[in-house]
Enzyme design. Structure first.
Site, PDB file in Angstrom:
ATOM      1  N   ASP A   1       0.834  -1.210   0.000  1.00 34.65           N
ATOM      2  CA  ASP A   1       0.000   0.000   0.000  1.00 34.65           C
ATOM      3  C   ASP A   1       0.869   1.260   0.000  1.00 34.65           C
ATOM      4  O   ASP A   1       0.604   2.205   0.735  1.00 34.65           O
ATOM      5  CB  ASP A   1      -0.963  -0.031   1.194  1.00 34.65           C
ATOM      6  CG  ASP A   1      -2.133   0.948   1.040  1.00 34.65           C
ATOM      7  OD1 ASP A   1      -2.377   1.420  -0.100  1.00 34.65           O
ATOM      8  OD2 ASP A   1      -2.791   1.249   2.049  1.00 34.65           O
TER       9      ASP A   1
ATOM     10  N   LYS B   1       2.035   4.722  -1.051  1.00 31.01           N
ATOM     11  CA  LYS B   1       1.398   5.903  -1.638  1.00 31.01           C
ATOM     12  C   LYS B   1       1.894   7.125  -0.852  1.00 31.01           C
ATOM     13  O   LYS B   1       2.388   6.967   0.276  1.00 31.01           O
ATOM     14  CB  LYS B   1      -0.127   5.791  -1.593  1.00 31.01           C
ATOM     15  CG  LYS B   1      -0.695   5.508  -0.207  1.00 31.01           C
ATOM     16  CD  LYS B   1      -2.209   5.430  -0.239  1.00 31.01           C
ATOM     17  CE  LYS B   1      -2.767   4.973   1.097  1.00 31.01           C
ATOM     18  NZ  LYS B   1      -4.227   4.933   1.116  1.00 31.01           N
TER      19      LYS B   1
ATOM     20  N   ASN C   1       1.346   7.459   2.834  1.00 34.20           N
ATOM     21  CA  ASN C   1       2.055   6.546   3.736  1.00 34.20           C
ATOM     22  C   ASN C   1       3.551   6.809   3.774  1.00 34.20           C
ATOM     23  O   ASN C   1       4.305   6.023   4.323  1.00 34.20           O
ATOM     24  CB  ASN C   1       1.784   5.093   3.333  1.00 34.20           C
ATOM     25  CG  ASN C   1       0.367   4.678   3.652  1.00 34.20           C
ATOM     26  OD1 ASN C   1      -0.274   5.302   4.505  1.00 34.20           O
ATOM     27  ND2 ASN C   1      -0.145   3.661   2.977  1.00 34.20           N
TER      28      ASN C   1
ATOM     29  N   ASP D   1       2.539   2.540   7.766  1.00 28.70           N
ATOM     30  CA  ASP D   1       1.335   1.794   7.407  1.00 28.70           C
ATOM     31  C   ASP D   1       1.638   0.417   6.802  1.00 28.70           C
ATOM     32  O   ASP D   1       1.335   0.154   5.636  1.00 28.70           O
ATOM     33  CB  ASP D   1       0.473   2.634   6.451  1.00 28.70           C
ATOM     34  CG  ASP D   1      -1.012   2.372   6.675  1.00 28.70           C
ATOM     35  OD1 ASP D   1      -1.321   1.400   7.381  1.00 28.70           O
ATOM     36  OD2 ASP D   1      -1.857   3.127   6.152  1.00 28.70           O
TER      37      ASP D   1
ATOM     38  N   THR E   1      -4.787   0.616  -2.463  1.00 31.44           N
ATOM     39  CA  THR E   1      -5.560   1.810  -2.781  1.00 31.44           C
ATOM     40  C   THR E   1      -5.699   1.861  -4.298  1.00 31.44           C
ATOM     41  O   THR E   1      -4.728   1.618  -5.012  1.00 31.44           O
ATOM     42  CB  THR E   1      -4.800   3.049  -2.257  1.00 31.44           C
ATOM     43  OG1 THR E   1      -4.542   2.862  -0.857  1.00 31.44           O
ATOM     44  CG2 THR E   1      -5.589   4.325  -2.464  1.00 31.44           C
TER      45      THR E   1
HETATM   46  P1  ATP Z   1      -6.222   4.259   7.871  1.00 32.28           P
HETATM   47  O1  ATP Z   1      -5.954   3.528   9.136  1.00 32.28           O
HETATM   48  O2  ATP Z   1      -7.655   4.526   7.654  1.00 32.28           O
HETATM   49  O3  ATP Z   1      -5.533   3.684   6.677  1.00 32.28           O
HETATM   50  P2  ATP Z   1      -4.186   6.191   8.324  1.00 32.28           P
HETATM   51  O4  ATP Z   1      -3.193   5.215   7.849  1.00 32.28           O
HETATM   52  O5  ATP Z   1      -4.079   7.585   7.849  1.00 32.28           O
HETATM   53  O6  ATP Z   1      -5.653   5.717   8.040  1.00 32.28           O
HETATM   54  P3  ATP Z   1      -3.031   6.306  10.922  1.00 32.28           P
HETATM   55  O7  ATP Z   1      -1.845   5.506  10.537  1.00 32.28           O
HETATM   56  O8  ATP Z   1      -3.708   5.996  12.203  1.00 32.28           O
HETATM   57  O9  ATP Z   1      -4.202   6.166   9.896  1.00 32.28           O
HETATM   58  O10 ATP Z   1      -2.642   7.820  10.880  1.00 32.28           O
HETATM   59  C1  ATP Z   1      -3.542   8.851  11.178  1.00 32.28           C
HETATM   60  C2  ATP Z   1      -2.907  10.197  10.873  1.00 32.28           C
HETATM   61  O11 ATP Z   1      -1.814  10.444  11.756  1.00 32.28           O
HETATM   62  C3  ATP Z   1      -2.375  10.348   9.473  1.00 32.28           C
HETATM   63  O12 ATP Z   1      -2.899  11.518   8.911  1.00 32.28           O
HETATM   64  C4  ATP Z   1      -0.886  10.493   9.586  1.00 32.28           C
HETATM   65  O13 ATP Z   1      -0.409  11.530   8.775  1.00 32.28           O
HETATM   66  C5  ATP Z   1      -0.665  10.856  11.046  1.00 32.28           C
HETATM   67  N1  ATP Z   1       0.509  10.082  11.506  1.00 32.28           N
HETATM   68  C6  ATP Z   1       0.587   8.737  11.542  1.00 32.28           C
HETATM   69  N2  ATP Z   1       1.780   8.326  11.994  1.00 32.28           N
HETATM   70  C7  ATP Z   1       2.499   9.446  12.250  1.00 32.28           C
HETATM   71  C8  ATP Z   1       3.852   9.680  12.714  1.00 32.28           C
HETATM   72  N3  ATP Z   1       4.661   8.662  13.007  1.00 32.28           N
HETATM   73  N4  ATP Z   1       4.258  10.957  12.842  1.00 32.28           N
HETATM   74  C9  ATP Z   1       3.420  11.970  12.535  1.00 32.28           C
HETATM   75  N5  ATP Z   1       2.160  11.822  12.091  1.00 32.28           N
HETATM   76  C10 ATP Z   1       1.691  10.575  11.935  1.00 32.28           C
END
Ligand code: ATP
Length: 312
Positions: free
Chosen positions: A158, A160, A163, A176, A204
């Protein structure tokens, strides 16, 4: 095994007593070791918080997952794959690092590197598109990190711009890994087998490869395809395959129907054309991509000095 034991395993410490004997003590990091500041973002079954370790002041991104929601939505498998992948990959340039995991009655916690410059997607959106030099800077890091992921026996599935996170030095941190796939090992040689079979749809629409749509095949070439889409997007400002709905996007992907805008640099055009081909076996490998003219000034061996150089 007892899931609580497993979730606490990283925190076991062996202590020496004064009489020379040793004892194992489990230091349970809990949410009370962190000062939660603000929400960084929300996923479909998680909330990511900026938090500081109260002992060291170090900032972390803490991903908080609601246990009941995960069980209800049948996401336990994905949570475990994400944790296992990040543990296999460990601390490495280009990959978000998982420091600890712990849990309480309601939630699972992933304590991750804090990527303070957000997503590559936001950077592309902010500027509309990226120039050749900036595109090369991120592409080199992506190639280097992707090689490491594949060499570790993992297909991301995934990839993109959402991520791909950016740390305070504008270095990429791929995240991710919830839908990653582990390659099997050949018992006689110990090498990972990339048989191209995985049989499940994940990913995606805009970055999904034709072979996944046609015969659900997944291997390293799927991630290479996504890489081609991301390179295109950095220059063009939008992914090569994008329609009003997923079904129409899939049609474009299967026909490999996309167009370069006027002014798309010819050297990058050539690279993207070679990557975005329907037969996975015809796609270049990472080794071959590194030899493309676009990267002729890159010394891949000295990755610390030339790929991860000062951001443009
Ligand atoms: P889904 O689970 O629906 O695929 P997602 O991958 O965006 O969504 P999360 O991985 O929970 O879900 O991330 C949520 C948000 O937090 C995202 O917008 C991401 O940019 C931010 N985020 C995630 N990890 C970090 C990190 N290590 N540092 C800064 N921001 C982060």
């Amino acid at each position: 095994s007892n899931p609580s034991e497993e979730w606490a395993a990283k925190l076991k410490v062996v202590e020496k007593n004064s009489d020379g004997t040793t004892q194992t003590r489990i230091i349970r990091r809990t949410s009370s070791d962190f000062k939660f500041e603000r929400e960084l973002g929300e996923g479909s079954y998680s909330t990511v918080m900026l938090a500081h370790d109260i002992h060291t002041e170090k900032p972390y991104a803490v991903k908080v997952l609601d246990k009941r929601h995960i069980v209800k939505e049948k996401k336990v498998k994905y949570v475990n794959i994400e944790k296992e992948s990040l543990n296999i990959l460990g601390r490495r340039n280009g990959i978000v690092h998982l420091f600890f995991t712990f849990q309480d009655e309601y939630s699972l916690y992933f304590v991750l590197d804090y990527a303070s410059n957000g997503e590559l997607l936001s950077l592309i959106k902010k500027y509309g598109s990226l120039n050749e030099e900036v595109t090369k800077y991120y592409t080199c890091q992506l190639i280097d990190a992707l090689k490491y992921i594949h060499d570790s026996g993992i297909i991301h599935r995934d990839l993109k711009p959402e991520n791909i996170l950016l740390d305070q030095d504008w270095k990429i941190q791929i995240t991710d890994f919830g839908t990653a796939k582990f390659l099997d090992k050949d018992p006689s040689t110990g090498a990972f087998i990339d048989d191209g079979r995985a049989k499940s749809f994940v990913g995606t629409a805009e970055y999904v490869s034709p072979e996944l749509l046609n015969d659900k095949a997944v291997g390293k070439p799927c991630d290479i395809w996504a890489l081609g889409c991301i390179i295109f997007q950095m220059i063009a400002g939008k992914p090569p395959f994008k329609a009003t709905n997923d079904y129409l996007t899939f049609q474009q992907v299967m026909k490999v129907k996309y167009a370069f805008s006027a002014g798309f640099p010819s050297i990058i055009r050539d690279l993207v054309k070679r990557i975005l081909v329907p037969i996975p076996g015809d796609r270049p490998t990472i080794k071959e991509i590194k030899k493309h003219l676009f990267f002729q000034d890159i010394n891949w061996k000295a990755s610390e000095t030339s790929i991860w150089y000062t951001p443009p």
